[in-house]
Design a protein around this motif. Structure first.
Motif, mmCIF file in Angstrom:
data_model
loop_
_atom_site.group_PDB
_atom_site.id
_atom_site.type_symbol
_atom_site.label_atom_id
_atom_site.label_comp_id
_atom_site.label_asym_id
_atom_site.label_seq_id
_atom_site.Cartn_x
_atom_site.Cartn_y
_atom_site.Cartn_z
ATOM 1 N N ILE A 136 9.801 -3.656 2.757
ATOM 2 C CA ILE A 136 10.836 -3.091 1.884
ATOM 3 C C ILE A 136 10.566 -1.629 1.596
ATOM 4 C CG2 ILE A 136 11.823 -3.181 -0.448
ATOM 5 C CD1 ILE A 136 11.395 -6.240 -0.341
ATOM 6 N N ALA A 137 9.318 -1.294 1.289
ATOM 7 C CA ALA A 137 8.969 0.093 0.982
ATOM 8 C C ALA A 137 9.149 0.995 2.192
ATOM 9 C CB ALA A 137 7.530 0.173 0.477
ATOM 10 N N GLU A 138 8.798 0.495 3.375
ATOM 11 C CA GLU A 138 8.910 1.310 4.587
ATOM 12 C C GLU A 138 10.356 1.582 4.966
ATOM 13 O OE1 GLU A 138 4.739 0.214 6.904
ATOM 14 O OE2 GLU A 138 6.601 -0.795 7.496
ATOM 15 N N GLN A 139 11.245 0.665 4.688
ATOM 16 C CA GLN A 139 12.650 0.816 5.056
ATOM 17 C C GLN A 139 13.477 1.505 3.971
ATOM 18 O OE1 GLN A 139 12.296 0.425 8.262
ATOM 19 N NE2 GLN A 139 14.055 -0.925 8.587
ATOM 20 N N ALA A 140 12.901 1.667 2.775
ATOM 21 C CA ALA A 140 13.659 2.247 1.657
ATOM 22 C C ALA A 140 13.680 3.770 1.731
ATOM 23 C CB ALA A 140 13.032 1.821 0.335
ATOM 24 N N PRO A 141 14.783 4.413 1.289
ATOM 25 C CA PRO A 141 14.799 5.874 1.158
ATOM 26 C C PRO A 141 13.752 6.316 0.138
ATOM 27 C CG PRO A 141 17.009 4.927 0.931
ATOM 28 C CD PRO A 141 16.055 3.790 0.876
ATOM 29 N N GLY A 142 13.106 7.454 0.378
ATOM 30 C CA GLY A 142 12.061 7.919 -0.520
ATOM 31 C C GLY A 142 12.528 8.092 -1.953
ATOM 32 N N ALA A 356 2.212 0.231 -1.279
ATOM 33 C CA ALA A 356 2.917 0.735 -0.096
ATOM 34 C C ALA A 356 2.743 2.243 0.044
ATOM 35 C CB ALA A 356 4.402 0.387 -0.194
ATOM 36 N N GLU A 357 2.663 2.937 -1.084
ATOM 37 C CA GLU A 357 2.600 4.396 -1.048
ATOM 38 C C GLU A 357 1.194 4.935 -0.773
ATOM 39 O OE1 GLU A 357 6.248 5.446 -4.144
ATOM 40 O OE2 GLU A 357 4.200 5.318 -4.902
ATOM 41 N N GLN A 368 -2.337 -4.532 1.751
ATOM 42 C CA GLN A 368 -1.621 -5.478 0.892
ATOM 43 C C GLN A 368 -2.291 -6.841 0.937
ATOM 44 O OE1 GLN A 368 1.037 -5.135 -1.092
ATOM 45 N NE2 GLN A 368 2.441 -3.583 -0.314
ATOM 46 N N GLY A 369 -2.677 -7.278 2.147
ATOM 47 C CA GLY A 369 -3.317 -8.577 2.293
ATOM 48 C C GLY A 369 -4.650 -8.649 1.583
ATOM 49 N N VAL A 370 -5.465 -7.598 1.707
ATOM 50 C CA VAL A 370 -6.767 -7.567 1.041
ATOM 51 C C VAL A 370 -6.601 -7.637 -0.477
ATOM 52 C CG1 VAL A 370 -8.763 -6.099 0.554
ATOM 53 C CG2 VAL A 370 -7.957 -6.358 2.900
ATOM 54 N N LEU A 371 -5.669 -6.846 -0.998
ATOM 55 C CA LEU A 371 -5.457 -6.812 -2.440
ATOM 56 C C LEU A 371 -4.900 -8.142 -2.961
ATOM 57 C CD1 LEU A 371 -4.065 -3.196 -2.623
ATOM 58 C CD2 LEU A 371 -6.087 -4.016 -3.845
#
Length: 437
Positions: A136-142, A356-357, A368-371
């Motif tokens: 979601i974060a990668e596809q979202a506008p900044g 994501a950032e 993300q997986g580690v966290l």
């Protein structure tokens, strides 16, 4: 990583499900995860009576679920695979495993069927949720990243609100009602899986893969960017510690509330299952409202450090009330409202955004997986002893533990909040890592 930002024509991939439809389809991982936790939470006492579990066994089942160890294992599988094979790869298989797990619970006639179903659903949501936040974060506008990422938080809030409402209506049916709740999650998972078949791959991941493939074609040595590379950079280790402090500690509280809050209400004097569920419906409805009107509408516009701080203070205030004030119905309503608003604009929403950032594309899903793994392991350890502690020592004792976790998470988040609002992921990546990753 190259300084040149790829043109949309180069980065875009096949798949007709894009934009908000894709965001919603992927965000449903959070509805399914939270729904699974609450479905188990509202049925644990019934399963305990049906199979004759002790409180220790109840804690073990909760620890193995989507709330803890099951999700932790799934996250460590799904995160690295999402970086290696693509975000869409996870969505081809995770919900199939989830649907198998829910069927085991729906038709559980023996204890092993319940335990196996709980473990499978936990692994499935653990694999899907970290990659969902990444995608979601990668596809979202900044300029609208918080708004899009907030959709996942909204789905995570809707899951409990809906499941608690269904559970309240189905209280007269007893364990059959709980089985029907898991059946509803099976149906939602199937519809979501069907829609996701048309998802486009993450554009930024595709471009990163193209750069790496081109380098390999030129004879350059290209190693897989996974856990080893993630932990080899100081920026990453610092970010991991910060986010564990923000999300891991907060989730120690939220994780117990998600699975055991009806028992907390019972210990506090609310004996009726319907009343317990209605309090939770109120809590999660407030979370839905705060997520939309607070995080989604304001997260891209106002100081994020301030917004996080407000959410953290409200959550702390909720538990201070529960521990130090005389427990009455109005107080429990105030607790539900305070925590509900806090959860909507608090640690989990910002965790999904900041994770994501703060990590580069080659190992963003791995981070993300580690966290998620670390957070769920912490929850699992506490879940194993929480019902026994609650029964033996009461709400004030466990409440002080919760207050301690929330206070530390508040301080860490306010001090360490990154300045990323309005920036593209490429810009943030270059600021944190330089010209190459």
């Amino acid at each position: 990583m190259s300084n040149t930002v790829p043109t949309p024509a180069l980065a875009r991939t096949t798949g007709h499900v894009r934009g908000w439809k894709a965001t919603i389809a992927v965000a449903m991982s959070n509805y399914i995860e939270a729904g699974s936790i609450i479905a188990l939470a509202t049925s644990l006492t019934l399963w305990q009576e049906y199979f004759g579990f002790s409180n220790w066994v109840v804690g073990l089942v909760a620890a193995l679920s989507a709330n803890a160890f099951g999700a932790a294992v799934g996250a460590m599988i799904g995160g690295p695979l999402g970086d290696r094979y693509g975000r869409k790869f996870i969505y081809t298989y995770d919900l199939i495993l989830y649907m198998v797990g829910t069927l085991f619970v729906v038709f559980a006639a023996q204890a092993w069927m319940l335990v196996l179903g709980v473990i499978l659903t936990g692994i499935a949501v653990g694999a899907g949720v970290p990659v969902a936040w990444t995608y979601i974060a990668e596809q979202a506008p900044g300029a609208k990243r918080a708004r899009h990422v907030g959709t996942a938080q909204l789905a995570w809030s809707l899951g409990p609100a809906v499941v608690f409402a269904i559970a309240t209506a189905l209280v007269p049916l007893g364990l059959l009602g709980s089985r029907l709740i898991f059946a509803h999650l099976f149906v939602v998972a199937f519809i979501t899986w069907w829609v996701r078949r048309g998802l486009a791959e993450s554009d930024i991941w595709v471009e990163q893969k193209k750069v790496r493939d081109d380098a390999a074609a030129r004879g350059e040595v290209v190693t897989h960017r996974g856990l080893k590379e993630l932990l080899s950079r100081r920026q990453n280790v610092t970010a991991l510690l910060f986010l564990i402090g923000v999300y891991g500690l907060w989730n120690m509280v939220a994780g117990q509330m998600g699975i055991f809050m009806p028992r907390v209400y019972e210990t506090a004097g609310v004996a009726s299952a319907a009343s317990q569920n209605l309090l939770q419906v109120l809590l999660w409805t407030m979370t839905v409202a705060a997520t939309y009107f607070g995080f989604m509408l304001l997260g891209d516009k106002v100081d994020r450090r301030l917004l996080y701080g407000i959410g953290a203070v409200l959550g702390l205030a909720a538990w201070v009330l529960l521990v130090f004030a005389h427990v009455t119905t109005p107080l429990l309503i105030a607790f539900a409202v305070l925590w509900g608003v806090s959860a909507g604009i608090g640690a989990q929403a910002f965790y999904a955004l900041w994770t994501a950032e703060m990590f580069a594309t080659p190992y963003r899903a791995t981070a993300q997986g580690v966290l998620f793994f670390a957070a769920r392991i912490l929850v699992g350890v506490l879940s194993y002893v929480f019902p026994t502690l609650l029964a033996a020592r009461g709400v004030p004792f466990v409440g002080m533990i919760m207050i301690g976790f929330l206070l530390v998470a508040l301080v860490i988040g306010v001090i360490g909040a990154p300045d990323t609002r309005g920036k593209s992921l490429e810009q943030i990546e270059e600021e944190r890592y330089g010209a190459t990753v």
